[in-house]
Design a protein around this motif. Structure first.
Motif, PDB file in Angstrom:
ATOM      1  N   VAL A  14       0.841  -1.210  -0.079  1.00 13.39           N
ATOM      2  CA  VAL A  14      -0.169   0.019  -0.062  1.00 13.39           C
ATOM      3  C   VAL A  14       0.882   1.274   0.008  1.00 13.39           C
ATOM      4  N   LEU A  15       2.263   1.245   0.182  1.00  8.38           N
ATOM      5  CA  LEU A  15       2.859   2.333   0.431  1.00  8.38           C
ATOM      6  C   LEU A  15       4.206   1.997   0.031  1.00  8.38           C
ATOM      7  N   ASP A  16       5.128   2.422  -1.091  1.00  9.96           N
ATOM      8  CA  ASP A  16       6.591   2.125  -1.202  1.00  9.96           C
ATOM      9  C   ASP A  16       7.364   3.359  -1.018  1.00  9.96           C
ATOM     10  N   MET A  44       3.033  -3.252   3.734  1.00  3.21           N
ATOM     11  CA  MET A  44       2.247  -4.500   3.070  1.00  3.21           C
ATOM     12  C   MET A  44       1.092  -4.487   4.014  1.00  3.21           C
ATOM     13  N   VAL A  45      -0.205  -4.951   3.456  1.00  2.00           N
ATOM     14  CA  VAL A  45      -1.235  -5.181   4.283  1.00  2.00           C
ATOM     15  C   VAL A  45      -2.014  -6.426   3.990  1.00  2.00           C
ATOM     16  N   CYS A  46      -1.977  -7.395   4.888  1.00  2.00           N
ATOM     17  CA  CYS A  46      -2.530  -8.765   4.854  1.00  2.00           C
ATOM     18  C   CYS A  46      -4.111  -8.849   4.471  1.00  2.00           C
ATOM     19  N   PRO A  47      -4.705  -9.049   3.467  1.00  2.00           N
ATOM     20  CA  PRO A  47      -6.144  -9.030   3.359  1.00  2.00           C
ATOM     21  C   PRO A  47      -6.751 -10.201   4.016  1.00  2.00           C
ATOM     22  N   HIS A  48      -5.938 -11.018   4.681  1.00  2.00           N
ATOM     23  CA  HIS A  48      -6.619 -12.078   5.633  1.00  2.00           C
ATOM     24  C   HIS A  48      -6.677 -11.770   6.786  1.00  2.00           C
ATOM     25  N   CYS A  49      -5.988 -11.146   7.744  1.00  2.00           N
ATOM     26  CA  CYS A  49      -6.052 -10.640   8.903  1.00  2.00           C
ATOM     27  C   CYS A  49      -5.810  -9.015   9.304  1.00  2.00           C
ATOM     28  N   TRP A  50      -5.538  -8.447   8.158  1.00  2.00           N
ATOM     29  CA  TRP A  50      -5.581  -6.693   8.130  1.00  2.00           C
ATOM     30  C   TRP A  50      -4.490  -6.263   8.852  1.00  2.00           C
ATOM     31  N   ALA A  52      -1.034  -4.557   9.085  1.00  2.00           N
ATOM     32  CA  ALA A  52      -0.123  -3.918   8.069  1.00  2.00           C
ATOM     33  C   ALA A  52       1.360  -4.162   8.621  1.00  2.00           C
ATOM     34  N   GLN A  53       2.070  -4.233   7.725  1.00  2.00           N
ATOM     35  CA  GLN A  53       3.699  -4.674   8.105  1.00  2.00           C
ATOM     36  C   GLN A  53       4.459  -4.424   7.113  1.00  2.00           C
ATOM     37  N   VAL A  54       5.980  -4.421   7.522  1.00  2.00           N
ATOM     38  CA  VAL A  54       7.044  -4.084   6.461  1.00  2.00           C
ATOM     39  C   VAL A  54       7.693  -5.466   6.058  1.00  2.00           C
ATOM     40  N   GLU A  55       8.183  -5.456   4.895  1.00  2.00           N
ATOM     41  CA  GLU A  55       8.757  -6.870   4.704  1.00  2.00           C
ATOM     42  C   GLU A  55      10.049  -6.990   5.722  1.00  2.00           C
ATOM     43  N   ASP A  56      10.173  -8.349   5.888  1.00  2.00           N
ATOM     44  CA  ASP A  56      11.365  -8.658   6.896  1.00  2.00           C
ATOM     45  C   ASP A  56      12.623  -8.763   5.932  1.00  2.00           C
ATOM     46  N   ALA A  57      13.482  -7.507   6.021  1.00  2.00           N
ATOM     47  CA  ALA A  57      14.570  -7.796   5.183  1.00  2.00           C
ATOM     48  C   ALA A  57      15.675  -7.756   5.725  1.00  2.00           C
ATOM     49  N   THR A  58      15.740  -7.648   7.078  1.00  2.00           N
ATOM     50  CA  THR A  58      16.981  -7.292   7.948  1.00  2.00           C
ATOM     51  C   THR A  58      17.052  -8.172   9.214  1.00  2.00           C
ATOM     52  N   LEU A 282      -8.778  -2.678   1.455  1.00  2.00           N
ATOM     53  CA  LEU A 282      -7.363  -2.040   1.283  1.00  2.00           C
ATOM     54  C   LEU A 282      -7.511  -0.506   1.099  1.00  2.00           C
ATOM     55  N   ASP A 283      -8.481   0.000   0.456  1.00  2.00           N
ATOM     56  CA  ASP A 283      -8.570   1.482   0.065  1.00  2.00           C
ATOM     57  C   ASP A 283      -8.183   2.510   1.446  1.00  2.00           C
ATOM     58  N   PHE A 284      -8.596   1.844   2.712  1.00  2.00           N
ATOM     59  CA  PHE A 284      -8.366   2.697   3.862  1.00  2.00           C
ATOM     60  C   PHE A 284      -6.790   2.872   3.808  1.00  2.00           C
ATOM     61  N   TYR A 285      -6.004   1.943   3.704  1.00  2.00           N
ATOM     62  CA  TYR A 285      -4.536   2.107   3.700  1.00  2.00           C
ATOM     63  C   TYR A 285      -3.849   2.698   2.444  1.00  2.00           C
ATOM     64  N   ARG A 286      -4.895   2.350   1.510  1.00  2.00           N
ATOM     65  CA  ARG A 286      -3.905   3.119   0.082  1.00  2.00           C
ATOM     66  C   ARG A 286      -3.931   4.555  -0.133  1.00  2.00           C
ATOM     67  N   GLN A 287      -4.736   5.228   0.991  1.00  2.00           N
ATOM     68  CA  GLN A 287      -4.828   6.673   0.840  1.00  2.00           C
ATOM     69  C   GLN A 287      -3.475   7.331   1.331  1.00  2.00           C
ATOM     70  N   MET A 288      -2.602   6.637   1.780  1.00  2.00           N
ATOM     71  CA  MET A 288      -1.264   7.078   2.428  1.00  2.00           C
ATOM     72  C   MET A 288      -0.330   7.410   1.435  1.00  2.00           C
ATOM     73  N   GLY A 289      -0.374   6.727   0.326  1.00  2.00           N
ATOM     74  CA  GLY A 289       0.784   7.103  -0.750  1.00  2.00           C
ATOM     75  C   GLY A 289       0.914   8.437  -1.328  1.00  2.00           C
TER      76      GLY A 289
END
Ligand SMILES: [Zn+2]
Length: 407
Positions: A14-16, A44-50, A52-58, A282-289
């Protein structure tokens, strides 16, 4: 990615925010001579449990190394908040000499010092060596390990169950949410309570606080996403308080589900409010970008305009949120020569990514900048009071979030 909460696969971004170094990877002189590793920062937002989380990169070790530089006690308003929290919990749950209070992520003992003052038995858990050492220097008993189900089982066997477990601003910062929450379920007495404080996602969305997104902040929490997590581990919320800390937080009161405490009116009301706001979509979260991009462009444009007019802007507060904003906007020391921070552990180092030097406050009086950009906008009132003397030479404050204002 795989959801940290429900385990299902999903790919809804939802936001890069681009690629960033870990936001607490402050650079020493030696670090400045080396390249920095950057990782994608995407919400990222999980559409199963809602959740919101960042990818685990580190890896956790890189994020919370031994020299992790955040100390709670450096903020005056945060200490007052902790003292008030202890006072109300001691009264509400009749905590006394026979009770046990445990704080997970006890940091430098900023909160347990008030528990100690009241004579209530307690100990803290803090994996960061420097913070644990600072807590021990105050006389607070600290277990220096990462909290999870295994540690909780050992502590329960050795020291008994807890009447109140406090966890402030840590739930969102753990990579393995399920193991972490399982630990609380194990350590709390059946008659005991747990309080979780966390930044509240709908406030983040509503107030354009995209700069509170960084790698060490794995999860972005709402009641909607936390309740199923608690239920999975036999826990249930029974009350909630709205707090103004960190731009808008929740203090969620939780207990073993078997006790059936019932929902407070505030908890039922918040559940209904989230449903009305559309958190299960998802629309709720997409307004951030778009708002995040606008704020970053405004900061970059302001700094460039000021520099062209021969005016200097410096920043205050070498916090994680400053790093997200500066790196997303592409700001370097060309436009922002230094950042002031009160924490002596950060002074002499540089901000990750932007590589802007961190200095002590005396530099502001010495260089008399026209503008001071306040990066930790949640401490804005406190910082403006502390730096009120910049008005002597006509200095002004610039607040970047939710929208840039000059005061
Ligand atoms: Zn999920």
């Amino acid at each position: 990615m795989k959801c940290r909460q429900c385990g299902q696969s999903f790919d809804q971004c939802v936001l890069d925010l681009g690629a960033h170094p870990p936001s607490n990877a402050y650079l020493t002189e030696q670090g400045l001579r080396q390249p920095e590793r950057r990782y994608p920062l995407r919400l990222m937002v999980c559409p199963h449990c809602w959740l919101a989380q960042v990818e685990d990169a580190t890896a956790a070790e890189e994020l919370f190394g031994a020299d992790y530089a955040y100390f709670s006690s450096f903020s005056t308003s945060w200490l007052a908040h902790a003292a008030a929290c202890v006072e109300s919990a001691v009264q509400r749950f009749a905590l006394g000499a026979d009770s046990l209070v445990v704080e997970v992520a006890a940091n430098d003992g900023y909160l347990l010092q008030y528990v100690a003052e009241r004579g209530v038995p307690h100990y803290g858990i803090e994996p960061t060596a420097a913070a644990a050492a600072a807590a021990r220097a105050r006389g607070i008993d600290v277990v220096g390990e990462f909290f999870g189900a295994a540690l909780a089982a050992r502590l329960r066997a050795e020291r008994g169950g807890a009447d109140w477990i406090v966890a402030n601003n840590v739930l969102a910062h753990v990579p393995d949410l399920n193991d972490f929450v399982a630990g609380f379920a194990c350590l709390v007495k059946e008659s005991g309570v747990i309080s979780f404080e966390f930044q509240y996602l709908p406030e983040l969305v509503g107030q354009n606080q995209f700069d509170t997104i960084y790698h060490e902040h794995f999860s972005y929490l709402s009641l909607l996403s936390v309740e199923p997590l608690l239920a999975r581990h036999g826990l249930a919320a029974f009350d909630v308080e709205r707090l103004s800390t960190h731009g808008g937080s929740l203090r969620l009161w939780v207990a073993p589900a078997v006790v059936r405490r019932g929902d407070s009116p505030a908890l039922s009301a918040l559940r209904a409010e989230e449903a009305r706001a559309g958190l299960a979509g998802l629309d709720f979260y997409r307004q951030m970008g778009r708002r995040a991009e606008r704020a970053a462009v405004a900061v970059l444009g302001f700094l460039a305009d000021a520099a062209r007019a021969g005016k200097t802007t410096v920043a205050y507060g070498a916090a994680a949120k400053g790093n997200t904003l500066l790196n997303f906007a592409g700001v370097t020391s060309l436009l922002l020569p230094y950042v002031v921070d009160r924490n002596p552990h950060k002074q002499g180092q540089a901000m990750p990514g932007s590589r802007i030097p961190i200095v002590d406050e005396s530099r502001i009086r010495a260089t008399r900048p026209e503008y001071v950009l306040i990066l930790p906008w949640n401490l804005r009132a406190e910082i403006e009071q502390q730096l009120a003397y910049i008005r002597e030479w006509g200095g002004r404050f610039v607040i970047p979030i939710p929208e840039l204002v000059i005061e």
